[in-house]
Design a protein around this motif. Sequence first.
Motif, PDB file in Angstrom:
ATOM      1  N   GLN A 200      12.691   4.464  -4.864  1.00  0.00           N
ATOM      2  CA  GLN A 200      13.782   3.498  -4.876  1.00  0.00           C
ATOM      3  C   GLN A 200      14.336   3.280  -3.472  1.00  0.00           C
ATOM      4  O   GLN A 200      14.606   2.156  -3.055  1.00  0.00           O
ATOM      5  N   GLY A 201      14.516   4.391  -2.760  1.00  0.00           N
ATOM      6  CA  GLY A 201      15.021   4.275  -1.391  1.00  0.00           C
ATOM      7  C   GLY A 201      14.049   3.542  -0.488  1.00  0.00           C
ATOM      8  O   GLY A 201      14.449   2.711   0.342  1.00  0.00           O
TER       9      GLY A 201
ATOM     10  N   LEU B 105      12.165  -0.991   2.764  1.00  0.00           N
ATOM     11  CA  LEU B 105      10.976  -1.751   3.180  1.00  0.00           C
ATOM     12  C   LEU B 105      11.061  -3.222   2.801  1.00  0.00           C
ATOM     13  O   LEU B 105      10.627  -4.097   3.555  1.00  0.00           O
ATOM     14  N   LEU B 106      11.600  -3.507   1.592  1.00  0.00           N
ATOM     15  CA  LEU B 106      11.600  -4.883   1.112  1.00  0.00           C
ATOM     16  C   LEU B 106      12.729  -5.727   1.695  1.00  0.00           C
ATOM     17  O   LEU B 106      12.798  -6.928   1.446  1.00  0.00           O
ATOM     18  N   THR B 107      13.597  -5.105   2.454  1.00  0.00           N
ATOM     19  CA  THR B 107      14.642  -5.861   3.153  1.00  0.00           C
ATOM     20  C   THR B 107      14.430  -5.831   4.662  1.00  0.00           C
ATOM     21  O   THR B 107      15.211  -6.405   5.413  1.00  0.00           O
ATOM     22  N   GLY B 108      13.364  -5.136   5.094  1.00  0.00           N
ATOM     23  CA  GLY B 108      13.041  -5.108   6.514  1.00  0.00           C
ATOM     24  C   GLY B 108      13.868  -4.138   7.333  1.00  0.00           C
ATOM     25  O   GLY B 108      13.797  -4.126   8.570  1.00  0.00           O
TER      26      GLY B 108
ATOM     27  N   ASN C  36       0.825  -1.209   0.000  1.00  0.00           N
ATOM     28  CA  ASN C  36       0.000   0.000   0.000  1.00  0.00           C
ATOM     29  C   ASN C  36       0.861   1.262   0.000  1.00  0.00           C
ATOM     30  O   ASN C  36       0.561   2.236  -0.696  1.00  0.00           O
ATOM     31  N   ALA C  37       1.923   1.248   0.803  1.00  0.00           N
ATOM     32  CA  ALA C  37       2.799   2.424   0.887  1.00  0.00           C
ATOM     33  C   ALA C  37       3.460   2.711  -0.452  1.00  0.00           C
ATOM     34  O   ALA C  37       3.493   3.858  -0.925  1.00  0.00           O
ATOM     35  N   LEU C  38       3.980   1.673  -1.084  1.00  0.00           N
ATOM     36  CA  LEU C  38       4.653   1.865  -2.371  1.00  0.00           C
ATOM     37  C   LEU C  38       3.651   2.161  -3.479  1.00  0.00           C
ATOM     38  O   LEU C  38       3.977   2.887  -4.432  1.00  0.00           O
ATOM     39  N   SER C  39       2.433   1.639  -3.355  1.00  0.00           N
ATOM     40  CA  SER C  39       1.394   1.963  -4.338  1.00  0.00           C
ATOM     41  C   SER C  39       1.024   3.439  -4.273  1.00  0.00           C
ATOM     42  O   SER C  39       0.751   4.072  -5.292  1.00  0.00           O
TER      43      SER C  39
ATOM     44  N   LEU D 216       1.380   8.781  -6.907  1.00  0.00           N
ATOM     45  CA  LEU D 216       1.909  10.139  -6.993  1.00  0.00           C
ATOM     46  C   LEU D 216       2.763  10.306  -8.248  1.00  0.00           C
ATOM     47  O   LEU D 216       2.654  11.313  -8.953  1.00  0.00           O
ATOM     48  N   ILE D 217       3.594   9.298  -8.543  1.00  0.00           N
ATOM     49  CA  ILE D 217       4.411   9.341  -9.752  1.00  0.00           C
ATOM     50  C   ILE D 217       3.531   9.396 -10.996  1.00  0.00           C
ATOM     51  O   ILE D 217       3.779  10.170 -11.926  1.00  0.00           O
ATOM     52  N   GLY D 218       2.467   8.574 -10.996  1.00  0.00           N
ATOM     53  CA  GLY D 218       1.552   8.576 -12.133  1.00  0.00           C
ATOM     54  C   GLY D 218       0.860   9.910 -12.323  1.00  0.00           C
ATOM     55  O   GLY D 218       0.699  10.387 -13.445  1.00  0.00           O
TER      56      GLY D 218
END
Length: 463
Positions: free
Chosen positions: A438-439, A444-447, A192-195, A200-202
């Motif tokens: 990217q940051g 987030l994806l590595t915890g 949800n956070a990355l979406s 916003l980018i879109g």
Amino acid sequence: MNNQVAQVSKKEWAAAEPMVPAGYKQTEVGVIPEDWEALTIGSVTSWLSGGTPNRKNSEFWMGSIPWISGSTLKSLEISTSDQFLTEQGVDNGSKMAPLDSTLLLVRGSALHTEIRAGLVIAPVCFNQDVKALVPHSSVNPKYLTIYLLAMESELLKLVSSAGNSAGVLDTQLVQNFKFFQPPLLEQNAIANALSDVDALIGSLDALIAKKQAIKTATMQQLLTGRTRLPPFSKTESASQPDGSSKGYKTSELGEIPEDWEVIMLGQMAKFMKGAGLPKSDLVEDGCFPCVHYGQLFTTYGPKISNVISKTNLVGVVRSEDNDVLMPTSDVTPNGLATASCITEPGVVLGGDILVIRSRKEILDGTFFSYLITVMREQVMQLVTGSTVYHLYGSDMAKFSFALPPIEEQTAIATILSDMDEEIQALKARLTKTRDLKQGMMQQLLTGKIRLIKPLAGDEHHAG
């Protein structure tokens, strides 16, 4: 003595061991939170292959079911395409992708530079260059898609080349690729956070496209006189203090405003050519600001108000405020219809730059640079050459155009420059937002950053 050696060895060994923070654990593929699992892509997904029905059979094509190929797999969420199959077409060569599956490109030239993956949110089918990854119940579908895109740099290392130069992403290697699996509730939060950042980018992308379209339309109207700015659109008289609308007149260029004049550039400007300035002579600590002709294609727009390069060469040709710079050679003729007005005097101008110099009280250089854009076809008629194309001062001297009064030129140039500055500010914001994403993905994806507080003991997150 032996005990001392043993003690020292244990200390050295302990010092060499990587420090694992509290709440984390060391795995074969890196340090992750204690409540995460280090798995593989293949262990949490089932894979389906697509296909292409016979293109000669019209009953298979032009239906209503979107058919996804590498060329249409370009967004985070997949719902449509530029090609469509009938139900017969799907049954005779293709396959439907399950909703919430992830489509992954495994063959195509795009794989030499990027990983393409998208989440299926509407009924679509897909071809043989794409695989559908169906996540197990322990995996959030959007999290899986985002994870694959976030691992792009590592997945690109698995790409090999096929005989026809297409890139091939080995499915076995992808299935064995690492997958960090947080508890499902945390997967949802990460997705949800990355979406939200993607949204916003879109929206920024769409806003920039809208602003650029408005600017293009504004240029066409103002630079040709089809639309006049209010201060220049009416003629005042004693009988009509509010003014009457100015009309148009016929000219060799077609209809133009009645107070504009057709002029040939050679009547009001002189021309010179910059001197040699190799890219190797562009240095950060140089003594003199400079412009290399290649930067007219890649770096600068219609107005150069901030010169970014320097050189130690004294330079034979230097700019004056209001000079218009155009490239004199290129391998494509369209590139020569590019102009930039430089507002900084004393800048060293490199070879292959055509310098158009006129008096500022007659011709506004920024106005003229924008005008070149909308009169590209007329400029192209002056270009010579077959392999390498050239544009000389003697050619541009023959360039005819409709010239407004200087006050109107300056007003038009100011409006267009302000629009460009707004677009550039939005692009800078878009770049920062993409960098932020990217940051965030890396953290987030590595915890390294947790969105859900880890539970202690035998507590469990709800799915």
